[in-house]
Design an enzyme around this catalytic site. Structure first.
Site: not given
Ligand code: NAD
Length: 403
Positions: A8, A159, A182, A184, A222-223, A233
């Site tokens: 990912g 992050l 929840a 925040l 956060f206020l 998220c």
């Molecule tokens: P995103 O959609 O930006 O990235 C996910 C990536 O995973 C995509 O590029 C997709 O192509 C890839 N992917 C999906 N299935 C795959 C597979 N089988 N093999 C290889 N690649 C694959 O998502 P994100 O924002 O990075 O979020 C990822 C996780 O982190 C989520 O669970 C989210 O809730 C959590 N999260 C996000 C944030 C944020 O600020 N975006 C913060 C904390 C936690």
């Protein structure tokens, strides 16, 4: 050399691995993704996501100990630790649709890890998943394995977009993810609910926040009142929490958290309705410039409040000129093409710089969804300013309510 790999290359995987590569030059870090366009972009100077400070970190490490690749299986098989940072969106169909997290991406990654592994591995959950997901993943991995030992660790990411690199350099916690996501937005909805009351009573929400935040038990963060929270998220994680509460026979608790989302939707609708109301009860054919479209200081438009505000205004047949330095026209068109409202007129997109604002017509309005403009200065040059949760111009006070 220890090798780690992250499945990912998104908002979490890309920056997190880049900072690990920077901090640990002795570790080889591979970020893999099935999306060819995303990986191609990471390997150019036009990275697929914008975060302050990210480009510099990637440039320092890419090609040395940081690699972006679509060869998922090769890198997973060679690695010692696999991070899984795939998306976990809200389910759109089946059991739990509209609330539960969709673990499809996670579930497809697990058997692949088991299939290609030839040595023991640590698998780290970075995605936001339910408690007990680690146990389920362990079952999938160990059921498929050929005597290979998989250890599963849960290490949710904290992050925040817009400050990702800063947060990664100074992480402050690593537990209770859904509860935090929840609490925040619950604070944001609380202050936004106050902003509506402040407008109705002529009070100033920024003074209320300041005073309330001075209470050490509450604290100042956060206020800030705004048009509402957004991003990929908060809403998804609250919906997931609601689903867990319902599944555990706690409808009252589920309803409590639902209100956080309802107030957020209400705030966006209220903002649109205020614009219409204050512009003589119609925006049909009127030109409105939207400055800023993405979430905070990023190029990420997932669930940004601007989408709902723009759709609301388009529903009232306003003519929009939308500008955000980090978002291209194609992305904005895609975001607004989702059919919540129907409209039959084009969206105009053109660059506008906030520093070059000057009055062109009388009356001209500024609707400040984030309470960031200098109201005094803008009023002094003739603008009618609507800040959220603050006393209105006398002129606005005299306007009749929305019919
Ligand atoms: P995103 O959609 O930006 O990235 C996910 C990536 O995973 C995509 O590029 C997709 O192509 C890839 N992917 C999906 N299935 C795959 C597979 N089988 N093999 C290889 N690649 C694959 O998502 P994100 O924002 O990075 O979020 C990822 C996780 O982190 C989520 O669970 C989210 O809730 C959590 N999260 C996000 C944030 C944020 O600020 N975006 C913060 C904390 C936690």
């Amino acid at each position: 050399m220890v090798k780690i790999c992250c499945i990912g290359a998104g908002y979490v995987g890309g920056p997190t691995m880049a900072v690990i590569a920077l901090k640990c030059p002795e570790i080889e870090v591979a970020v893999v993704d099935i999306s060819v366009s995303r990986i191609t972009a990471w390997n150019t100077d036009a990275h697929p996501i914008y975060e302050p400070g990210l480009d510099e970190v990637v440039k320092k490490c890419r090609g040395k100990n940081l690699f972006f690749s679509t060869d998922v299986e090769k890198h997973v098989s060679e690695t010692d630790i696999v991070f899984v940072s795939v998306k976990t969106p809200t389910k759109t169909q089946g059991l739990g649709a509209g609330k539960a997290a969709d673990l499809t991406y996670w579930e497809s990654a697990a058997p692949m890890i088991a299939d290609v592994s030839k040595s023991n591995k640590i698998v780290v959950e970075k995605s936001t998943v339910l408690v007990k997901t680690a146990e389920a993943i362990e079952k999938i991995l160990n059921h498929n394995s050929k005597g290979i030992d998989f250890q599963i660790l849960s290490n949710p990411e904290f992050l925040a977009e817009g400050t990702e690199i800063k947060d990664l350099f100074n992480p402050d916690r690593s537990h209770s993810k859904l509860a935090a996501n929840a609490f925040l937005p619950q604070r944001i909805s609380s202050v936004n609910a106050m902003s509506a009351l402040c407008e109705a009573t002529g009070a100033d929400v920024s003074q209320v926040s300041h005073a309330v935040g001075k209470d050490a038990r509450i604290g100042p963060k956060f206020l800030n009142a705004s048009v509402g929270f957004g991003g990929s998220c908060f809403q998804k994680d609250i919906l997931n929490l609601i689903y867990i509460c319902e599944c555990n026979g706690l409808p009252e608790v589920a309803n409590y958290w639902k209100q956080v989302i309802k107030i957020n939707d209400y705030q966006k609708t209220r903002f649109v309705n205020q614009i219409v109301s204050l512009m003589f009860n119609t925006v049909s054919g009127k030109k409105i410039a939207i400055l800023g479209f993405a979430l905070k200081d990023t190029g990420d438009t997932r669930e940004t409040p601007a989408i709902d505000v723009c759709k609301g205004l388009l529903g009232y047949k306003a003519r929009l000129s939308i500008y955000d330095p980090q978002v291209n026209e194609e992305q904005i068109q895609r975001d607004l093409a989702m059919n919540k409202f129907d409209w039959d007129h084009p969206i105009h997109l053109q660059p506008t710089s906030p520093t070059s604002i000057k009055q062109v017509n009388i009356p001209s309005f500024i609707f400040d969804g984030w309470n960031v403009v200098d109201e005094g200065k803008l009023r002094a040059i003739g603008f009618i300013v609507y800040p959220i949760g603050k006393p209105l111009d006398q002129w606005l006070k005299d306007m009749p309510p929305l019919a």
